[in-house]
Design a protein around this motif. Structure first.
Motif, short mmCIF file in Angstrom:
data_model
loop_
_atom_site.label_atom_id
_atom_site.label_comp_id
_atom_site.label_asym_id
_atom_site.label_seq_id
_atom_site.Cartn_x
_atom_site.Cartn_y
_atom_site.Cartn_z
N PHE A 83 -22.14 -14.17 -8.26
CA PHE A 83 -23.52 -14.65 -8.44
C PHE A 83 -23.90 -14.75 -9.90
O PHE A 83 -23.36 -14.06 -10.76
N PHE A 84 -24.85 -15.66 -10.15
CA PHE A 84 -25.26 -16.06 -11.50
C PHE A 84 -26.73 -15.73 -11.70
O PHE A 84 -27.48 -15.64 -10.73
N ASP A 85 -27.12 -15.62 -12.97
CA ASP A 85 -28.44 -15.04 -13.26
C ASP A 85 -29.64 -15.91 -12.91
O ASP A 85 -30.76 -15.47 -13.04
N LEU B 98 -19.19 -23.32 -15.80
CA LEU B 98 -18.35 -22.62 -16.79
C LEU B 98 -19.19 -22.01 -17.90
O LEU B 98 -18.78 -21.05 -18.55
N GLU B 99 -20.38 -22.58 -18.13
CA GLU B 99 -21.26 -22.05 -19.18
C GLU B 99 -22.28 -21.07 -18.60
O GLU B 99 -22.98 -20.40 -19.34
N ALA B 100 -22.39 -21.03 -17.30
CA ALA B 100 -23.43 -20.21 -16.67
C ALA B 100 -23.06 -18.74 -16.76
O ALA B 100 -21.90 -18.38 -16.95
N ARG B 101 -24.08 -17.89 -16.62
CA ARG B 101 -23.85 -16.46 -16.79
C ARG B 101 -23.62 -15.76 -15.44
O ARG B 101 -24.56 -15.54 -14.68
N ALA B 102 -22.37 -15.44 -15.18
CA ALA B 102 -22.05 -14.70 -13.95
C ALA B 102 -22.46 -13.25 -14.18
O ALA B 102 -22.13 -12.66 -15.20
N ILE B 103 -23.19 -12.69 -13.22
CA ILE B 103 -23.66 -11.31 -13.43
C ILE B 103 -23.15 -10.34 -12.36
O ILE B 103 -23.44 -9.15 -12.42
N GLY B 104 -22.40 -10.83 -11.43
CA GLY B 104 -21.89 -9.87 -10.45
C GLY B 104 -21.12 -10.53 -9.32
O GLY B 104 -21.01 -11.76 -9.25
N THR B 105 -20.57 -9.68 -8.48
CA THR B 105 -19.86 -10.16 -7.29
C THR B 105 -20.26 -9.28 -6.11
O THR B 105 -20.73 -8.17 -6.31
N TRP B 106 -20.08 -9.79 -4.91
CA TRP B 106 -20.09 -8.90 -3.75
C TRP B 106 -18.94 -9.30 -2.85
O TRP B 106 -18.43 -10.43 -2.93
N ALA B 107 -18.51 -8.37 -2.04
CA ALA B 107 -17.34 -8.62 -1.20
C ALA B 107 -17.54 -7.95 0.15
O ALA B 107 -18.11 -6.87 0.24
N GLY B 108 -17.07 -8.61 1.17
CA GLY B 108 -17.19 -8.04 2.52
C GLY B 108 -15.97 -8.39 3.34
O GLY B 108 -15.15 -9.22 2.95
N VAL B 109 -15.86 -7.74 4.49
CA VAL B 109 -14.72 -7.99 5.37
C VAL B 109 -15.22 -8.49 6.72
O VAL B 109 -15.99 -7.80 7.40
N ARG B 110 -14.79 -9.70 7.09
CA ARG B 110 -15.19 -10.28 8.38
C ARG B 110 -14.44 -9.57 9.51
O ARG B 110 -13.22 -9.45 9.45
N PRO B 111 -15.16 -9.20 10.52
CA PRO B 111 -14.47 -8.58 11.66
C PRO B 111 -14.09 -9.64 12.69
O PRO B 111 -14.65 -9.71 13.77
N THR B 112 -13.14 -10.47 12.34
CA THR B 112 -12.84 -11.63 13.20
C THR B 112 -11.97 -11.23 14.39
O THR B 112 -11.14 -10.33 14.28
#
Ligand code: FAD
Length: 598
Positions: A252-254, A319-333
């Motif tokens: 995600f970006f700011d 490419l110029e935008a400011r990424a400020i974080g990530t999140w991650a999850g696991v699909r229970p498929t």
């Protein structure tokens, strides 16, 4: 058939394990049908996939090609969710450009147009608008940042949602109808009688170290990707609640970079997207088989690069935008051997473990956020059938807390004398319940203080989610309010939030600092893959020096979701330290200054 064990009245009718959207949905439906319910969540509400997904209540047009029933049920249930929680949904119009590089771009556009003609038939179910075929010029006008030559494209309509707020709303509703809800409380064993049938669970509170048990007629394993491990807690083998876990990450970006979401193809042909979501931009998602620790899922640099590469090809400004974080999850498929993870069905299934010798135990496997309510209804129907309860679900008709009426955010802000943006964000998260938060300001104007300027989040909201939504740590407050999620990464708000949490939960100021630090470390770790090595190193160094100054361990020992040394189930984490025992001895103690008002 009514099951009553001779001489034994169970504590509750139903124990639900897991505070994700499926567990929360079942708890709500069961309480509405008059059942007594207890919910146990080992981490926090929406800690798993439900708080780490793409945030869309959508039909998933791509499922139309191989799983049309999923598109139908998701669209239908999205319409229901819209009715019961109108404040939580926001429109996300998508653009899908068709570039000239393909072999037959004009034909591709015509086929895409025809495909979305079909999707349009489902749109009324979720109050979506029909798609439009766009020329290259129209596309460019709508999103001037689009790069590359196109022959045109299509637009289509989807809905965004905050999955955490959806889970919290379901659980608040269940609790108000009598359910017991325990967070940071892991189920350590599913209890069985001699004949194999289940009769409750044993649990351990990870904050206090206290253990206990709840007897029940039915136990629901609603633990998503943890489902096989949870089944192991009742002596079942993993295959009896099998899933195929698929990891997905988002960056995600700011700020909002576009007006529209843009669907693009990644290097391997998979579809990924850039979307404006709440007050930021998000790119996602990956889908890869996952074998790691379920309680500790983080994005890698490689995954971030894959997504940025895909989006940059069509929207180079990323490419110029400011990424400020990530999140991650696991699909229970639902488990299947063979297809690549993207091609797995998003259907859901209620697994009755009676044929496995464990009568009264059910597992919820698969599903989507968009169709959680329907899945919960199917699960509750099965429970009611077992218990001889003849009441139909009404969860599609009755509003979730806050969804009863729409509140004008501007008027709300004016009445409360707060910034319009603060009013709008408050109204989004809490709907009509935002009025209760505003009432707090009338009682104590000090609570109008802005704790998190990025979001923004007021002190009144922090206190409200601690008092009414089971938040017990800074991270819990962040999950419910988005405190500390913005560009400063929590540096401006975590300490103040920690102090409030500590005060309201009867813990020491030092505990408050520890919780703030836990939050900052977690956020920095999740940010690492997005911000690059230089910033990551600097953050790690400064946080390590604060940790050394505090001279303290983390405030919560997380259990491991790995198979554990026996390979049979999750270990439940170490026992609390003496320090922790001492610190927690007084809990729960009401906020000394204002506790009575909570
Ligand atoms: C990357 C990604 C993107 C997605 N995007 C979308 C989307 O846009 N739209 C959509 O409709 N769907 C989407 N999904 C799917 C959707 O998020 C999931 O299907 C749904 O959230 C699953 O909910 P759940 O309640 O089954 O599991 P979870 O939300 O994972 O909840 C399981 C809970 O069980 C708890 N638990 C585990 N073990 C124990 C124990 N022993 N005791 C107590 N508690 C325990 C965990 O802490 C966890 O909170 C996405 C999923 C992912 C991963």
């Amino acid at each position: 058939m009514t099951i009553e064990v001779a001489g034994e009245r169970p504590d509750v009718d139903v124990v639900v394990i897991g505070g994700g959207v499926n567990g929360a949905g079942v708890a709500r439906d069961c309480t509405q049908r008059g059942l007594r319910v207890a919910v146990f969540e080992r981490n926090d509400i929406a800690f798993g996939a439900s708080g780490n997904n793409s945030g869309m209540i959508h039909g998933g047009p791509r499922y139309l090609t191989y799983d049309p029933h999923v598109t139908y049920s998701s669209c239908l249930d999205s319409g229901h969710i819209q009715r019961i929680a109108p404040h939580l949904l926001f429109r996300i119009p998508f653009l899908m450009p068709v570039h000239t590089e393909g072999r037959t771009p004009k034909l591709s556009l015509t086929l895409l147009d025809a495909f979305f003609d079909l999707y349009d038939k489902y749109q009324p179910l979720k109050h979506g608008k029909p798609h439009a075929r766009l020329t290259a010029e129209e596309l460019q006008q709508l999103e001037p940042g689009l790069a590359g030559r196109t022959v045109g494209g299509v637009s289509f309509d989807e809905w965004g949602i905050d999955g955490v707020r959806l889970c919290v709303g379901n659980l608040v509703d269940a609790a108000e109808a009598g359910a017991e809800v325990r967070v940071h409380t892991t189920v350590t064993e599913i209890l069985r009688r001699e004949d194999g049938s289940v009769n409750g669970v044993r649990y351990r509170d990870l904050l206090t170290g206290q253990s206990g048990q709840r007897t029940a007629k039915v136990v629901v394993n609603a633990t998503g990707a943890w489902a096989p491990l949870t089944a192991g807690l009742g002596g079942l083998v993993a295959d009896q609640a099998r899933i195929r876990p698929g990891k997905g990450i988002h960056v995600f970006f700011d700020r909002r970079l576009t007006n529209y979401a843009i669907a693009v193809r990644a290097i391997d042909g998979r579809q990924v997207f850039l979307e404006p979501w709440q007050n930021m931009s998000v790119i996602g998602t990956t889908d890869t088989d996952y074998y790691g620790d379920l309680d500790d899922v983080v994005a890698t640099t490689a995954e971030v690069r894959y997504l940025i590469q895909a989006v940059a090809r069509v929207f180079p400004a990323i490419l110029e935008a400011r990424a400020i974080g990530t999140w991650a999850g696991v699909r229970p498929t639902i488990y299947d051997w063979g297809p690549d993870p993207d091609g797995l069905s998003r259907e859901h299934a209620v697994v009755d473990h009676e044929p496995h010798g464990a009568a009264g135990l059910y597992s919820m496997i698969g599903g989507k956020l968009a169709s959680y309510r329907m899945f919960a209804e199917a699960m509750t129907d099965a429970i009611c059938h077992r218990l001889g309860v003849q009441k139909a679900s009404r969860t599609h008709l009755t509003a979730l807390p806050g969804g009863e009426e729409l509140v004008d955010p501007i008027a709300l802000a004016e009445d409360a004398q707060i910034e319009p943006i603060a009013g709008a964000r408050l109204e989004y998260r809490h709907g009509a319940r935002s009025l209760r938060i505003v009432e707090r300001l009338a009682r104590d104007r000090r609570e109008a203080a802005v704790v998190c300027p990025c979001e923004p989040v007021l002190e009144a909201e922090v206190r409200y989610v601690i008092a009414h939504e089971w938040a017990q740590t800074v991270e819990d407050v962040s999950r419910r309010t988005r405190l500390g999620v913005g560009a400063c990464g929590g540096m401006r708000c975590a300490a103040r939030c920690g102090a409030i949490v500590a005060q309201m939960t009867g813990r020491s100021p030092l505990d408050g600092q520890r919780m703030a630090l836990d939050f900052l470390e977690g956020a920095a770790r999740r940010r690492m893959a997005a911000v690059g090595p230089l910033q990551a190193r600097q953050e790690a160094l400064s946080l390590a020096s604060i940790r050394a100054e505090l001279g303290s361990p983390r405030s919560i020992e997380r259990p491991s979701g790995n198979l554990g040394p026996t390979g049979l189930g999750p270990s439940v984490g170490p026992a609390p330290s003496d320090d922790e025992r001492r610190a927690n001895k007084e809990r729960p103690v009401a906020d000394k200054e204002r506790g009575a008002a909570e």
